[in-house]
Enzyme design. Structure first.
Site, PDB file in Angstrom:
ATOM      1  CE  LYS A  14      -2.177  -1.055   3.878  1.00  0.00           C
ATOM      2  NZ  LYS A  14      -1.563  -2.335   4.288  1.00  0.00           N
ATOM      3  NE  ARG A  89      -4.295  -1.422  10.007  1.00  0.00           N
ATOM      4  CZ  ARG A  89      -3.199  -0.861   9.488  1.00  0.00           C
ATOM      5  NH1 ARG A  89      -3.188   0.404   9.151  1.00  0.00           N
ATOM      6  NH2 ARG A  89      -2.123  -1.579   9.299  1.00  0.00           N
ATOM      7  NE  ARG A 128       7.172  -2.825   5.763  1.00  0.00           N
ATOM      8  CZ  ARG A 128       5.855  -2.599   5.709  1.00  0.00           C
ATOM      9  NH1 ARG A 128       5.295  -2.264   4.549  1.00  0.00           N
ATOM     10  NH2 ARG A 128       5.088  -2.740   6.759  1.00  0.00           N
ATOM     11  NE  ARG A 134       6.523  -0.521  10.588  1.00  0.00           N
ATOM     12  CZ  ARG A 134       5.416  -0.534   9.856  1.00  0.00           C
ATOM     13  NH1 ARG A 134       5.400   0.055   8.681  1.00  0.00           N
ATOM     14  NH2 ARG A 134       4.337  -1.151  10.295  1.00  0.00           N
ATOM     15  NE  ARG A 146       1.984  -4.948  11.505  1.00  0.00           N
ATOM     16  CZ  ARG A 146       3.072  -4.792  10.733  1.00  0.00           C
ATOM     17  NH1 ARG A 146       4.169  -5.498  10.969  1.00  0.00           N
ATOM     18  NH2 ARG A 146       3.054  -3.941   9.736  1.00  0.00           N
TER      19      ARG A 146
HETATM   20  P1  AMP Z   1       0.890   0.336   9.080  1.00  0.00           P
HETATM   21  O1  AMP Z   1       2.062   1.229   8.932  1.00  0.00           O
HETATM   22  O2  AMP Z   1      -0.303   0.766   8.288  1.00  0.00           O
HETATM   23  O3  AMP Z   1       1.227  -1.122   8.893  1.00  0.00           O
HETATM   24  O4  AMP Z   1       0.424   0.475  10.612  1.00  0.00           O
HETATM   25  C1  AMP Z   1       1.292   0.133  11.680  1.00  0.00           C
HETATM   26  C2  AMP Z   1       0.495   0.041  12.968  1.00  0.00           C
HETATM   27  O5  AMP Z   1      -0.110   1.308  13.252  1.00  0.00           O
HETATM   28  C3  AMP Z   1      -0.661  -0.957  12.968  1.00  0.00           C
HETATM   29  O6  AMP Z   1      -0.244  -2.274  13.261  1.00  0.00           O
HETATM   30  C4  AMP Z   1      -1.550  -0.367  14.063  1.00  0.00           C
HETATM   31  O7  AMP Z   1      -1.034  -0.654  15.343  1.00  0.00           O
HETATM   32  C5  AMP Z   1      -1.390   1.133  13.841  1.00  0.00           C
HETATM   33  N1  AMP Z   1      -2.416   1.648  12.898  1.00  0.00           N
HETATM   34  C6  AMP Z   1      -2.196   2.202  11.666  1.00  0.00           C
HETATM   35  N2  AMP Z   1      -3.343   2.568  11.088  1.00  0.00           N
HETATM   36  C7  AMP Z   1      -4.333   2.237  11.964  1.00  0.00           C
HETATM   37  C8  AMP Z   1      -5.746   2.332  11.945  1.00  0.00           C
HETATM   38  N3  AMP Z   1      -6.403   2.843  10.890  1.00  0.00           N
HETATM   39  N4  AMP Z   1      -6.428   1.888  13.033  1.00  0.00           N
HETATM   40  C9  AMP Z   1      -5.799   1.392  14.108  1.00  0.00           C
HETATM   41  N5  AMP Z   1      -4.470   1.225  14.187  1.00  0.00           N
HETATM   42  C10 AMP Z   1      -3.727   1.648  13.130  1.00  0.00           C
END
Ligand code: AMP
Length: 191
Positions: A14, A89, A128, A134, A146
């Protein structure tokens, strides 16, 4: 205006694709994950709260996530549109987004799901994690949590957007370029 949600499991591509699409269509890219990571880096109150969830691979509570998203949209007036990456989400986030967009005379044009099998995504995320450092990309149990969060809370959104006739699916397997071109063609078609 073009407002697109890029949807998919962690590692589906994404963020990478949003980077291309924002340039191609002159859109604002909003990644809630990036916003949380910035808050963590800047040691804000929100960052502190988000970290306690992100460190375990759990979703951050809806209320704070929705408020943060609204703030970010409000900061960008007079734009061609948005790419929402990693948001919504949960069903409750999607409902809040619909209500918010309606209040500012905007709507979602398309939700595009990038699809790939878990074993491909696990391999991508571990790779990654070695590059970006991370912690939630480096630990297999966090990655699997996740995916669990996604299956439980996020995947029902596919039906939610499909019911509105707004769901499009693209394979997230293939070269970055191939996937990029498919996305560009799709967005041109629906716009
Ligand atoms: P991402 O970078 O999109 O993989 O997000 C990393 C982490 O941020 C996720 O595992 C969640 O803990 C948190 N996070 C990101 N976007 C959301 C969302 N829309 N709702 C809840 N938690 C989020």
């Amino acid at each position: 205006m073009i407002n697109v949600i890029l949807f998919g499991k962690p590692g589906a591509g994404k963020g990478t694709q949003a980077d291309f699409l924002k340039k191609k269509f002159n859109l604002i890219h909003i990644s809630t994950g990036d916003l949380f990571r910035n808050n963590i880096k800047n040691k804000t109150q929100l960052g502190l709260l988000a970290k306690s969830f992100m460190d375990k691979g759990d979703l951050v509570p809806d209320e704070v996530t929705v408020d943060m998203l609204k703030d970010e949209v409000n900061k960008n007036s007079d734009v061609r549109g948005f790419i929402f990456d990693g948001f919504p989400r949960t069903i409750s986030q999607a409902q809040a987004l619909d209500k918010f967009l309606k209040s500012i005379n905007m709507t979602i044009n398309a939700t595009i799901s990038l699809e790939a099998d878990d074993y491909v995504l696990e391999k991508r995320l571990i790779k990654r994690g070695m590059l970006n450092g991370r912690s939630d990309d480096q630990d297999i149990s966090k990655i699997r949590n996740r995916f669990k969060e996604y299956n439980l809370k996020t995947s029902p959104l596919k039906k939610y957007y499909d019911d509105y006739g707004k769901l499009y699916t693209i394979s997230g397997i293939g070269s970055i370029n191939e996937i990029k071109n498919k996305l560009i063609n799709l967005i041109k078609k629906i716009n």
